[in-house]
Design an enzyme around this catalytic site. Structure first.
Site, PDB file in Angstrom:
ATOM      1  CE  LYS A  52     -53.203  33.137  88.745  1.00  0.00           C
ATOM      2  NZ  LYS A  52     -52.339  33.627  90.112  1.00  0.00           N
ATOM      3  CD  GLN A  96     -52.849  32.652  93.420  1.00  0.00           C
ATOM      4  OE1 GLN A  96     -52.865  32.081  92.199  1.00  0.00           O
ATOM      5  NE2 GLN A  96     -53.643  33.501  93.703  1.00  0.00           N
ATOM      6  CG  ASP A 119     -46.918  36.082  90.992  1.00  0.00           C
ATOM      7  OD1 ASP A 119     -47.792  36.542  90.641  1.00  0.00           O
ATOM      8  OD2 ASP A 119     -47.491  35.306  92.173  1.00  0.00           O
TER       9      ASP A 119
END
Ligand code: NAP
Length: 292
Positions: A52, A96, A119
């Site tokens: 990412k 994460q 997200d």
């Protein structure tokens, strides 16, 4: 049979985003800034976060990686989230997953400012998605929609079977495929570990989206001729012949299922790269909102 080439499409999307970033730079404005928090040192999570950050560099975004130890307490993580929520330099950030067991994942997701939740996991954003309102769509389902869209795969009136009901892939995917619009307007069946006679269900599907994480689960006899197959699964399987000592395997028995499919995503090179591209897209969107 056509391969749904996520690697190629994600590169196209990254080029489009890089062009947008160039326009932003030309106007002398601040480029989008994505931050990622990782707690602990799980190998797969570190690889994902590393990809990412690399993708941010590739398109000209700023990125910040916050690495916290495995023993980080819930309070420490919530404090870090508060900092990023309040930092005007950061347009969007992700935490994460998975998190170590001492940290309550739900509390963490609720602590993220929905306007920076690239997200799309915060209930506010998830609710907006379910109500067809403009929001951050979780990156993996968003990537699948984009892939189907760019290949012109018809979804209207089709029977879509989603395997797996996780909050980050299967559940949102089932909502999105059933919504009014394109891609969407499908009749959706959401299956999970308690589903009985799953072969009977999958063999009626025009589109199968598999997100369960069991290598080679979906076999040719579970699929009808001409079906569209989207394989979300990523499992590391030990393989001494590979330099890393493992290989990545999807949920689909690709060699046999691809003989019956009309379209199919490979693993790797299908949904995985699309997920990262859509995270960048959400960050660009977060920057626009931030500036409004
Ligand atoms: P998850 O949270 O592990 O959930 C798995 C789902 O599969 C659950 O809903 C479970 O049902 C269901 N399931 C398990 N065994 C089943 C069976 N035999 N038949 C039908 N359903 C079954 O899943 P996830 O986080 O969505 O991840 C799924 C896979 O996708 C993993 O391999 C993950 O690494 C991968 N992934 C890939 C990307 C990408 O970018 N490509 C992104 C995210 C995840 P219950 O709810 O009943 O337990």
């Amino acid at each position: 049979m056509t391969i749904l080439d996520g690697k190629k499409v994600s590169n196209d999307i990254k080029n489009e985003i890089a062009a947008e970033v160039q326009k932003i730079k030309d106007k002398g404005e601040k480029v989008p800034h994505l931050a990622a928090i990782i707690v602990g040192n799980d190998g797969a999570s570190l690889t994902y976060v590393g990809s990412k950050v690399k993708a941010c560099e590739r398109v000209g975004f700023e990125s910040t990686l916050v690495q916290m130890s495995n023993t980080t307490s819930e309070i420490e993580l919530l404090e870090k989230i508060k900092e990023l929520n309040e930092d005007p330099e950061i347009d969007g950030f992700i935490v994460q997953l998975p998190l170590p067991s001492q940290i309550n994942e739900q509390k963490v997701l609720l602590a993220v400012n929905p306007d920076k939740d690239v997200d799309g996991f915060h209930p506010t954003n998830f609710g907006k998605m379910a109500l067809d309102m403009s929001t951050f769509i979780p990156a993996t389902p968003f990537g699948i929609l984009e892939l189907l869209d760019r290949y012109g795969v018809e979804t209207k009136g089709k029977h879509t079977v989603v395997i797996g009901r996780s909050h980050i892939v299967g559940r949102p995917m089932s909502i999105l495929m059933g919504r009014k619009g394109f891609p969407g307007n499908s009749t959706v069946t959401l299956t999970h570990s308690h589903t009985k006679n799953i072969t009977q269900i999958t063999s009626q599907a025009d589109i199968i989206i598999s997100a369960l994480g069991v290598p080679n689960f979906l076999k040719a006899e579970m699929v009808k001729d001409g079906a569209v197959i989207v394989d979300v699964g990523i499992t590391r399987v030990a393989d001494e012949t590979r330099p890393r000592g493992y290989r990545i395997v999807g949920d689909v028995d690709f060699a046999n299922v691809s003989e019956k499919a009309s379209y199919i995503t490979p693993v790797p090179g299908g949904v995985g790269p699309m997920t990262i591209a859509m995270l960048l897209k959400n960050t660009l969107l977060a920057r626009e909102r931030h500036n409004q």
